[in-house]
Design an enzyme around this catalytic site. Structure first.
Site, short mmCIF file in Angstrom:
data_model
loop_
_atom_site.label_atom_id
_atom_site.label_comp_id
_atom_site.label_asym_id
_atom_site.label_seq_id
_atom_site.Cartn_x
_atom_site.Cartn_y
_atom_site.Cartn_z
N CYS A 121 0.81 -1.21 0.00
CA CYS A 121 0.00 0.00 0.00
C CYS A 121 0.85 1.26 0.00
O CYS A 121 0.33 2.36 -0.23
CB CYS A 121 -0.94 -0.01 1.20
SG CYS A 121 -2.07 -1.42 1.23
N HIS A 162 -2.51 6.70 4.21
CA HIS A 162 -3.09 5.53 3.54
C HIS A 162 -4.42 5.17 4.18
O HIS A 162 -4.53 5.03 5.40
CB HIS A 162 -2.13 4.35 3.61
CG HIS A 162 -2.76 3.05 3.21
ND1 HIS A 162 -3.48 2.90 2.05
CD2 HIS A 162 -2.80 1.84 3.85
CE1 HIS A 162 -3.93 1.66 1.98
NE2 HIS A 162 -3.53 1.01 3.06
N ASN A 219 -10.49 0.43 1.38
CA ASN A 219 -9.03 0.40 1.30
C ASN A 219 -8.65 -0.02 -0.12
O ASN A 219 -8.78 -1.18 -0.49
CB ASN A 219 -8.48 -0.60 2.32
CG ASN A 219 -6.96 -0.71 2.31
OD1 ASN A 219 -6.31 -0.30 1.36
ND2 ASN A 219 -6.41 -1.29 3.35
#
Length: 330
Positions: A117, A256, A286
């Site tokens: 990520c 994030h 996400n």
């Protein structure tokens, strides 16, 4: 080409989200869970799930095309294309050449990178270095994900988190920065893309993984990842220090979008009380490496961020890896 004394900056942004919106109630028809439980634990209310015609490469091309248009550049102006993705459909070939071809970029270096990520922040730092060194005029950085292809839809703890999408940024030269800082009154940020703060804990590589060998389901120890990510709070301040700016001067913070509780926990330690905070995980889930460019694009489009605003980016994920930097909003 010779090194650019002025460094590199963001020239344009773009994003792409799948058309299908999936609510918690729709997911709970399959999962042993509830909308209330999912929102309390993750903050997620809805997510986007890609379908036919929305491959990793296709989403990337849409986002990349928007970023080029936003920057006012033609495909021929791009010398480098970097794709970052944790959900490519195959190991070989990489997707960056396909994305460049879809965009009509015929004469550019292309490569893929994987940093979980944190991939967008790593790719952004790489692109900025390429521009600053003089090897690249303009670079297109794209983060594109179909994480839901790897989700275990029978896992009530992890399945509600994931969403699909792509975000992109164009990085080019900025002659206005000669190493002497900004003009008086513009804060302390000494470059439009600040130095990265990055690192890893490879000893915990198994906390987030896709085993492979016929087992393509994403495995994650959510509690352990949460604790590790929360321990990175000092790194957010370090990114500000390396950029020569105080947290109180930030106009925006884009962490994030892993989990709303984690986003808020990290931001609360920073002391950036006047900054606009990205909480896109609530609506799109996400989206792994795509979460930061998607959120940054939305915040600029909505007017939460204005051109020139200093924004902290910080991401963490599989590896385990982390990376962050302060940028000026294009």
């Amino acid at each position: 080409m010779s090194p650019r004394v002025g460094g590199a900056r963001l020239l344009g942004l773009g994003g792409a989200l799948p058309t299908r919106v999936v609510t918690n109630d729709e997911l709970c028809a399959r999962l042993d869970s509830s909308d209330e439980w999912i929102r309390a634990r993750t903050g997620v209310r809805t997510r986007r799930i890609a379908g036919a015609g929305e491959s990793v490469a296709q989403l990337a091309a849409v986002a990349g095309g928007k970023a080029l248009a936003d920057a006012g550049l033609a495909p021929a102006d791009v010398d480098l294309v970097i794709l970052t993705s944790s959900s490519r459909p195959s190991q070989i070939p990489g997707l960056a050449p396909e994305i460049a071809d879809l965009l009509g970029i015929r004469a550019a270096g292309t490569f893929d990178t994987i940093a979980g990520c944190a991939g967008f922040c790593y790719a952004l730092a790489t692109a900025a270095s390429a521009v600053t060194s003089g090897t690249t005029r303009n670079a297109l950085v794209v983060a594109s994900e179909r994480v839901t292809d790897y989700a275990n839809w029978d896992d009530p703890k992890a399945a509600p988190l994931w969403g699909d999408g792509a975000g992109a940024a164009v990085v080019g030269g900025d002659a206005g920065f000669g190493g002497g800082g900004l003009d008086e009154g513009e804060g302390g940020l000494t470059a439009p893309i600040g130095p990265p703060v990055w690192g890893h804990d490879g000893s915990r590589k198994d906390l987030i993984r896709v085993p492979g060998g016929g087992d393509d389901l994403l495995r994650m120890d959510g509690r352990s990842v949460f604790r590790w990510a929360a321990s990175l709070a000092p790194k957010l301040r370090e990114a500000c220090q390396r950029a020569g700016i105080q947290p109180a001067e930030l106009a925006g913070v884009v962490v994030h979008q892993a989990n709303l509780r984690l986003v808020d926990a990290l931001v609360d330690t920073l002391g950036a009380d006047r900054a606009a905070i990205a909480r896109d995980v609530v609506e799109v889930g996400n989206t792994s490496a795509a979460s930061i460019p998607l959120a940054l694009t939305r915040m600029r489009t909505s007017g939460e961020l204005r051109p020139g605003d200093p924004v902290l980016l910080f991401a963490f994920g599989a590896g385990l890896t982390y990376c962050g930097q302060v940028i000026r909003c294009p």
